[in-house]
Design an enzyme around this catalytic site. Structure first.
Site, PDB file in Angstrom:
ATOM      1  CG  HIS A  68     -62.076 -23.173 -19.834  1.00  0.00           C
ATOM      2  ND1 HIS A  68     -61.073 -22.223 -19.806  1.00  0.00           N
ATOM      3  CD2 HIS A  68     -62.917 -22.880 -18.824  1.00  0.00           C
ATOM      4  CE1 HIS A  68     -61.302 -21.399 -18.786  1.00  0.00           C
ATOM      5  NE2 HIS A  68     -62.411 -21.773 -18.179  1.00  0.00           N
ATOM      6  CG  HIS A  83     -67.142 -22.462 -17.894  1.00  0.00           C
ATOM      7  ND1 HIS A  83     -66.828 -23.775 -17.581  1.00  0.00           N
ATOM      8  CD2 HIS A  83     -66.182 -21.689 -17.344  1.00  0.00           C
ATOM      9  CE1 HIS A  83     -65.722 -23.777 -16.861  1.00  0.00           C
ATOM     10  NE2 HIS A  83     -65.305 -22.530 -16.708  1.00  0.00           N
TER      11      HIS A  83
END
Length: 164
Positions: A68, A83
Site C-alpha cells: 500500500h 501512501h
C-alpha cells in the site's frame, strides 16, 4: 575569494504527479497522521486512474510488504513516501500490484504499480493518496500546485529545495 565561484547552486527537485486525478492539500486529507503532518509535509491526489508512476528520478527505498506504500529517494537525496489510500495497510496487499522492488533505479514516469481504486473503494477504504516529504529537515517545499487542480503524470505537483 574563490569560494563563491565554486559554491553549489541550490537546484530544485521537481516532482511530477504519480497518479492522475485531483490535487488536494495535505491538510484536507481525512486522516490525522497526514493532515497534521505527523510524518512530514506534502500533498495528496484523489486518483481517477489506477496507474502509479515515479514522480522523480532516483531509486526505490522500500516497497511495504502490504504493497500500500512505497518510499523513494531522489538522486539529490529527497526522500518521499507515496501512501496509496487511507488505512489500506489493512488490505494486506489486496488491490495493489507493484512492479518495482527495493533498490530499483527509477526515472520520472517509471511505472511503480497498479492501484485498483474501484476495488479499494468497494472494500470501504478512501483512495486519496498522500505524497510525503520524509526528510523535511534537509529539504523544504518551495512550491506546490493549487487545491482542486486536475493533474496528470507530466504535471508538476511540488518543487523541493535543499535547506541551507
Amino acid at each position: 575569494m574563490f569560494k563563491s565561484l565554486f559554491k553549489k547552486v541550490n537546484q530544485s527537485i521537481i516532482l511530477n504527479a504519480p497518479l492522475e486525478g485531483t490535487f488536494v492539500l495535505l491538510e484536507e486529507v481525512p486522516d490525522q497522521v497526514f493532515s497534521e503532518k505527523m510524518m512530514g509535509d506534502g500533498v495528496a491526489i484523489l486518483p481517477q486512474n489506477n496507474r502509479l508512476v515515479s514522480p522523480i528520478d532516483g531509486e526505490v527505498v522500500d516497497v511495504f510488504p502490504t504493497k500500500h506504500a512505497i518510499s523513494l529517494r531522489s538522486n539529490e537525496g529527497a526522500e518521499l513516501l507515496i501512501h496509496m489510500g487511507l488505512e489500506t495497510v489493512n488490505l494486506k496487499g489486496e488491490g495493489f500490484e507493484i512492479n518495482v522492488k527495493n533498490g530499483d533505479k527509477i526515472s520520472k514516469g517509471t511505472q511503480l504499480g497498479i492501484f485498483d481504486i474501484e476495488k479499494i473503494k468497494k472494500l470501504g477504504y478512501e483512495v486519496i493518496t498522500p505524497i510525503i516529504l520524509l526528510n523535511g529537515n534537509h529539504y523544504e517545499i518551495s512550491h506546490r500546485i493549487q487545491q482542486g487542480e486536475a493533474v496528470n503524470h507530466s504535471d508538476l505537483i511540488m518543487e523541493l529545495r535543499k535547506k541551507g
